[in-house]
Design an enzyme around this catalytic site. Structure first.
Site, PDB file in Angstrom:
ATOM      1  N   LYS A 344       0.833  -1.205   0.000  1.00 21.94           N
ATOM      2  CA  LYS A 344       0.000   0.000   0.000  1.00 21.94           C
ATOM      3  C   LYS A 344       0.871   1.260   0.000  1.00 21.94           C
ATOM      4  CE  LYS A 344      -4.164  -1.803   0.210  1.00 21.94           C
ATOM      5  NZ  LYS A 344      -5.082  -1.523   1.313  1.00 21.94           N
ATOM      6  N   GLN A 404      -1.361 -12.215  10.507  1.00 19.66           N
ATOM      7  CA  GLN A 404      -1.725 -12.097   9.099  1.00 19.66           C
ATOM      8  C   GLN A 404      -0.430 -11.968   8.303  1.00 19.66           C
ATOM      9  OE1 GLN A 404      -4.103  -8.715   9.982  1.00 19.66           O
ATOM     10  NE2 GLN A 404      -2.554  -7.237   9.380  1.00 19.66           N
ATOM     11  N   ASP A 474      -3.641  -7.889  17.285  1.00 15.40           N
ATOM     12  CA  ASP A 474      -4.447  -7.201  16.283  1.00 15.40           C
ATOM     13  C   ASP A 474      -5.636  -8.075  15.882  1.00 15.40           C
ATOM     14  OD1 ASP A 474      -4.347  -4.800  14.291  1.00 15.40           O
ATOM     15  OD2 ASP A 474      -4.723  -6.550  13.021  1.00 15.40           O
ATOM     16  N   ASN A 475      -6.845  -7.516  15.996  1.00 21.71           N
ATOM     17  CA  ASN A 475      -8.066  -8.201  15.557  1.00 21.71           C
ATOM     18  C   ASN A 475      -8.186  -9.654  16.049  1.00 21.71           C
ATOM     19  OD1 ASN A 475      -9.224  -6.056  14.087  1.00 21.71           O
ATOM     20  ND2 ASN A 475      -7.903  -6.488  12.346  1.00 21.71           N
ATOM     21  N   GLU A 503      -7.061  -5.948  20.599  1.00 21.12           N
ATOM     22  CA  GLU A 503      -7.519  -4.838  19.765  1.00 21.12           C
ATOM     23  C   GLU A 503      -8.761  -5.341  19.036  1.00 21.12           C
ATOM     24  OE1 GLU A 503      -7.692  -2.437  15.933  1.00 21.12           O
ATOM     25  OE2 GLU A 503      -7.176  -4.556  16.129  1.00 21.12           O
TER      26      GLU A 503
END
Length: 747
Positions: A344, A404, A474-475, A503
């Site tokens: 990104k 991830q 995370d998540n 989170e």
């Protein structure tokens, strides 16, 4: 006296069957056993029995053993809160954190009862015993504030932490119900003396009661205390005195004081012990500070105009800033290699420029995965040195662990079955419609969860050995709860000091499940609670029964969150949100740049423009002083450290105010739980309007907060040092250009 009644009853039953040799034999045997038992009675009990032989009043309530779960004792004790979920998941508290226990305690008829709470450590040793207060007589609801152990700020590597560690684990609280014979008698005797009805019997009963109380071992009376009650009993029995004078002996202040501290407890009925999981310092009371190592110390090359990113060595400056502002946990985003495929660009654009560093959440490249330090940041030795310096400053390092992978992660080739494939054979990138994360492959846990668990446990242990003591996950709500249960259990079995922050912004059921399996703290919806009505509803939820499981951490902003309130209310708004976060929750956090009023939104999104997740930020920290926000953060952390009332998730009360822009709440910890011997009360009053002054009255139910009701309160504003006198109803005026809030400590 209860045992004597049982013995006499047995003798009567035997004599009624004179022709039964078996009965006589049993009676003789029982008598021999009774005689043997009497020889072993301690002198104090023998003296009490002798003193009570001639008493003819009502028998006291006996102790009835409850030998099986569900059996009631003589007194009924029910509905203890907090309760364990299915008897499996105990409530969680930090060592030394004050918390509230309630129970229904009652008896038949109109007899009075009392209740006592007893705290025992993991070895079964009693550490605290406090009387409970009836707060709702109609519902027989009693409550008390307790704590397990003493508060500590020691870190896992500190000298002396071993003593803290020994206190962690499963503690218990037992609620003891008992008949309050003294209060029941006094209520009736006062009426009878006043109307001259059956006075002698009433006073004789009182004399007998006091005599028995003086000799009751359970009361724990000293010799001096015993004499006070014995003298009152003698006065009560003196028929030469007027009834009013005899009754007065039982209501003497010294006697009433002993009833509060060392009562006569008949029919003592303990509940089943309620378990509490006591966790280490910083599991509840913590102040977090987040920065990106690649931005810390970043500069602009004057010759090329290009940004030279920071690294783990230049990040020492971030540690020192966090320490200077009073924080105790430094949280780092992922520091692993970043993928190239679908990287990104700035502001989450789909195409990255040649100098765009990519998102640190697109984890993994040919250089390595979750077990590797990004070479642009340094080496594993550099990371260990950063952790070592943090520890020298008294800071813990929390590392972001996002489970991830970028398309370039080594796992994609090593373990292709760990990823979900489309029918055409390609791997599906992550998405949360309408959001898409083309630079990330999500893990598929259905094919080989045991294999993924084993690898994640290996990686977490690697970073723990390097110096990490906390992981921000995370998540986690997008992965199986059982996965986290297995991983956290394995990691904490070897390293019980490790904490986990979730989170997760999701449904209450999932949040509760994550807390059950070991997530010590969690992100929450605080950033979107901005009006008085929203905050007045949300603060008691965070600081109520939910706080026994879900320890909400209040963050005004994060790299993912920049609300309209922070965008629109300038410096005052930043200070307001900091006060609410620091004082509204025992755990709070700040994302760096907050001190520099970085509050410009990316159009159409509740996140910053030029988001640090996709680029390196070059900051001029010399400008922080002119805004004053850093000074506010430092002051707030100082107040939190100095006031025991800031420690707990279970002591907040919202206070009524007359203006819709003025929010007020109080935190109160009683004297016996502060560690200082003095009660600690903080009253927080905030003007939520970042542009206009507002005036309001603030009402305080003084008695409900344990505050004096017969004199003005002397209060000190911990933000400014000014002093005021407060009472039941108080006038405040707050202007954003002067005072955005008061944080008043009751002197």
């Amino acid at each position: 006296m209860g045992s004597m009644a049982v013995q006499q009853s047995a003798e009567r039953n035997t004599s009624s069957n004179p022709d039964s040799k078996a009965s006589k034999s049993k009676a003789t045997s029982a008598a021999k056993k009774t005689t043997t038992r009497r020889k072993r009675v301690d002198p104090e009990t023998r003296r009490m029995n002798q003193a009570l032989n001639g008493l003819v009043g009502e028998a006291p309530a006996p102790v009835i053993d409850a030998s099986e779960p569900g059996q009631f004792g003589r007194i009924n004790v029910m509905d203890i809160t907090p309760a364990e979920e299915r008897g499996i998941y105990p409530a969680r508290v930090e060592i030394g954190e004050p918390f509230k226990v309630t129970a229904q305690v009652f008896i038949e008829g109109r007899t009075k009862v009392g209740a006592t709470a007893v705290v025992r450590n993991p070895r079964g040793k009693e550490t605290l015993r406090l009387p409970m207060t009836c707060t709702n007589p109609g519902l027989d609801r009693w409550e008390v504030t307790l704590k397990c152990g003493e508060h500590s700020d020691l870190k896992p590597w500190d000298e002396g932490y071993a003593a803290v560690k020994r206190q962690l684990g499963i503690w218990t609280v037992t609620v003891e119900g008992w008949e309050d014979t003294y209060t029941s008698w006094l209520h009736d005797a006062t009426i009878k003396v006043k109307v001259k009805d059956d006075v002698e019997n009433a006073l004789d009963s009182g004399a007998e009661l006091l005599a028995r109380w003086a000799l009751t071992k359970d009361a724990g009376l000293s010799a001096k205390d015993r004499k006070v009650i014995e003298q009152a009993a003698e006065t009560m029995a003196n028929k030469e005195l007027a009834p009013e004078d005899r009754l007065a002996a039982a209501t003497d202040p010294a006697v009433k004081a002993l009833h509060e501290t060392h009562p006569l407890r008949d029919g003592l009925s303990p509940s089943q012990p309620q378990r509490f999981k006591v966790e280490r310092p910083k599991s509840s009371f913590a102040a977090w500070y987040q920065f990106f190592p690649r931005s810390e110390g970043a500069t602009v090359d004057p010759e090329t105009g290009k940004i030279v990113q920071g690294n783990l060595k230049t990040s020492i400056a971030g540690l020192e800033r966090a320490k200077a502002e009073g924080f105790d946990i430094v949280y780092l985003p992922p520091i692993f290699p970043i993928g190239v495929t679908n990287r990104k660009g700035r502001n989450n654009s789909l195409i990255a420029g040649p100098n765009d560093p990519g998102s640190p959440f697109g984890i993994g490249s040919e250089l390595g995965g979750h077990d590797t330090v990004d070479p642009l940041l340094g080496t594993m030795d550099d990371f260990k040195a950063l952790c070592q310096r943090a520890h020298e400053l008294g800071l813990e390092i929390a590392l972001d662990f996002a489970l991830q992978c970028s398309p370039d992660h080594p796992w994609v080739k090593q373990h292709p079955n760990w990823f979900r494939h489309k029918p055409d054979g390609s791997i599906a990138f992550a998405e949360n419609p309408p959001k898409k994360y083309q630079d990330i492959y999500p893990i598929d846990f259905n094919a080989d969860m045991p294999g993924i668990e084993k690898e994640v446990e290996r990686i977490l242990n690697l970073w723990i050995e390097a110096g990490v003591t906390i992981f921000r996950i995370d998540n986690p709500h997008t992965k199986p709860v059982r996965f986290w249960q297995d991983v956290i259990a394995s990691v904490t079995k070897k390293h019980p000091e490790i904490l986990f922050l979730a989170e997760a912004f999701t449904r209450p059921g999932m949040m509760r499940a994550l807390s059950y399996v070991g997530f010590t703290q969690s992100h929450c919806y605080f950033p979107w609670r901005n009006t008085k009505e929203e905050l007045a509803e949300y603060l008691p939820i965070t600081n109520g029964d939910d706080g026994y499981y879900q320890h909400n951490t209040f963050w005004p902003t994060t790299p993912d969150i920049l609300t309209a309130y922070v965008r629109d209310n300038g410096i005052a708004g930043h200070c307001v949100r900091a006060v609410l976060a620091a004082m509204g929750s025992p755990s709070w956090g700040i994302y760096n740049g907050f001190e520099l009023i970085e509050n410009k939104q990316r159009p159409g999104f509740e996140e910053q423009i030029d988001n640090e997740k996709y680029e390196v930020k070059v900051r001029d920290w010399s400008k922080a002083e002119k805004y004053g926000v850093a000074k506010m953060l430092t002051t707030l952390n100082k107040i939190r450290r100095e006031h025991p009332a800031a420690l707990s998730y279970h002591n907040l009360t919202v206070l009524p105010t007359s203006d819709p822009n003025i929010l007020a709440f109080a935190r109160h910890t009683p004297a016996e739980l502060t560690g200082t011997g003095q009660a600690d009360t903080l009253i927080v009053v905030v003007n939520l309007d970042g542009h206009n002054a507002h005036q309001s009255t603030v009402h305080i139910e003084l008695g409900e907060l344990g505050l004096p009701t017969d004199r003005p309160l002397n209060v000190r504003d911990e933000l400014t040092g000014r002093e005021f006198q407060w009472g039941w109803d108080n006038y405040v005026s707050l202007a954003p250009w002067a005072d955005v809030a008061h944080i008043l400590s009751v002197q």
